[in-house]
Design a protein around this motif. Structure first.
Motif, PDB file in Angstrom:
ATOM      1  N   ASP A 205      13.981 -72.133 -33.682  1.00  0.00           N
ATOM      2  CA  ASP A 205      13.135 -71.510 -34.704  1.00  0.00           C
ATOM      3  C   ASP A 205      11.820 -72.287 -34.854  1.00  0.00           C
ATOM      4  O   ASP A 205      10.755 -71.689 -34.995  1.00  0.00           O
ATOM      5  CB  ASP A 205      13.879 -71.450 -36.038  1.00  0.00           C
ATOM      6  CG  ASP A 205      13.165 -70.611 -37.076  1.00  0.00           C
ATOM      7  OD1 ASP A 205      12.452 -69.654 -36.718  1.00  0.00           O
ATOM      8  OD2 ASP A 205      13.342 -70.900 -38.287  1.00  0.00           O
TER       9      ASP A 205
ATOM     10  N   LYS B  93      16.040 -63.077 -34.898  1.00  0.00           N
ATOM     11  CA  LYS B  93      16.088 -63.119 -36.367  1.00  0.00           C
ATOM     12  C   LYS B  93      15.814 -61.752 -36.968  1.00  0.00           C
ATOM     13  O   LYS B  93      16.509 -61.328 -37.894  1.00  0.00           O
ATOM     14  CB  LYS B  93      15.071 -64.130 -36.913  1.00  0.00           C
ATOM     15  CG  LYS B  93      15.570 -65.552 -36.888  1.00  0.00           C
ATOM     16  CD  LYS B  93      14.676 -66.609 -37.489  1.00  0.00           C
ATOM     17  CE  LYS B  93      13.476 -66.265 -38.230  1.00  0.00           C
ATOM     18  NZ  LYS B  93      12.708 -67.406 -38.720  1.00  0.00           N
TER      19      LYS B  93
ATOM     20  N   THR C 158      10.347 -63.878 -40.739  1.00  0.00           N
ATOM     21  CA  THR C 158      10.035 -64.192 -39.347  1.00  0.00           C
ATOM     22  C   THR C 158       8.561 -64.405 -39.085  1.00  0.00           C
ATOM     23  O   THR C 158       8.195 -64.877 -38.020  1.00  0.00           O
ATOM     24  CB  THR C 158      10.536 -63.067 -38.416  1.00  0.00           C
ATOM     25  OG1 THR C 158       9.848 -61.856 -38.730  1.00  0.00           O
ATOM     26  CG2 THR C 158      12.032 -62.869 -38.545  1.00  0.00           C
TER      27      THR C 158
END
Length: 191
Positions: free
Chosen positions: A118, A148, A14
């Motif tokens: 994302d 996430k 992430t």
């Protein structure tokens, strides 16, 4: 898998430190009134998002591990009021981008939508350069980074993730209680 390895994996996946971890580690609770329950529909949405991130293959997926319920508990118990608001707004944004209901999309359309979100999260993380500390990073976190992280953390710390996906060895190596002693051999020590 060691806890440190899991946290490193979350950071690598992430690009951010685990949001809410300081509250979890210290046992702090959010401010009074910050704890708001998630509806069954919210949990179902989080399950579907998590399952799109970590789908079922030859091994169980995030939905099989109950990732939605885990996220609801973690967000309610460990996120600040501001982080909870960001997270909830993110769920609404995903449904809005999906044309009203994320759960009604095909698996391919879900994956494409989450790839776009994302990409937005990565752009926001790149734009948030400046003096960094844990509080400012968490305050500016994108909701998809939260999703996430919680998906990965919830899945790999669940019974299903730990026993059916990861290799689990309760005690590494074998125990030999009748090991021959050789004179002059240093004693065992642990650190």
């Amino acid at each position: 898998m060691e806890r440190r390895d899991l946290l490193k994996m979350i950071v690598a996946a992430t690009g951010a430190a685990m949001i809410g971890l300081p509250a979890l580690a210290s046992g702090q609770v959010p401010a009074a009134g910050a704890k708001a329950a998630f509806s069954a529909a919210d949990i179902a949405l989080m399950d579907e998002i998590a399952d799109t991130i970590l789908p079922r293959t030859k091994t169980p997926g995030a939905k099989d591990a109950g990732a939605g319920a885990f996220m609801a508990t973690f967000v309610s118990d460990c996120y600040t009021t501001q982080q909870q608001a960001t997270f909830r707004a993110g769920l609404a944004d995903i449904d809005k981008r999906a044309g009203g209901r994320f759960v009604s999309l095909t698996p391919e359309a879900r994956a494409e939508l989450l790839r776009a979100v994302d990409a937005d999260a990565k752009k926001q993380a790149a734009a948030n350069t400046g003096p960094r500390n844990a509080e400012s990073a968490e305050a500016k976190a994108h909701y998809f980074t939260m999703l996430k992280q919680l998906t990965i953390f919830g899945f790999f710390t669940s019974k299903i993730g730990a026993t059916e996906v990861l290799q689990y060895v309760a005690v590494p190596g074998r125990y030999d209680g009748d090991l021959a002693y050789v004179a002059g051999t240093p004693a065992w020590a642990t650190s």
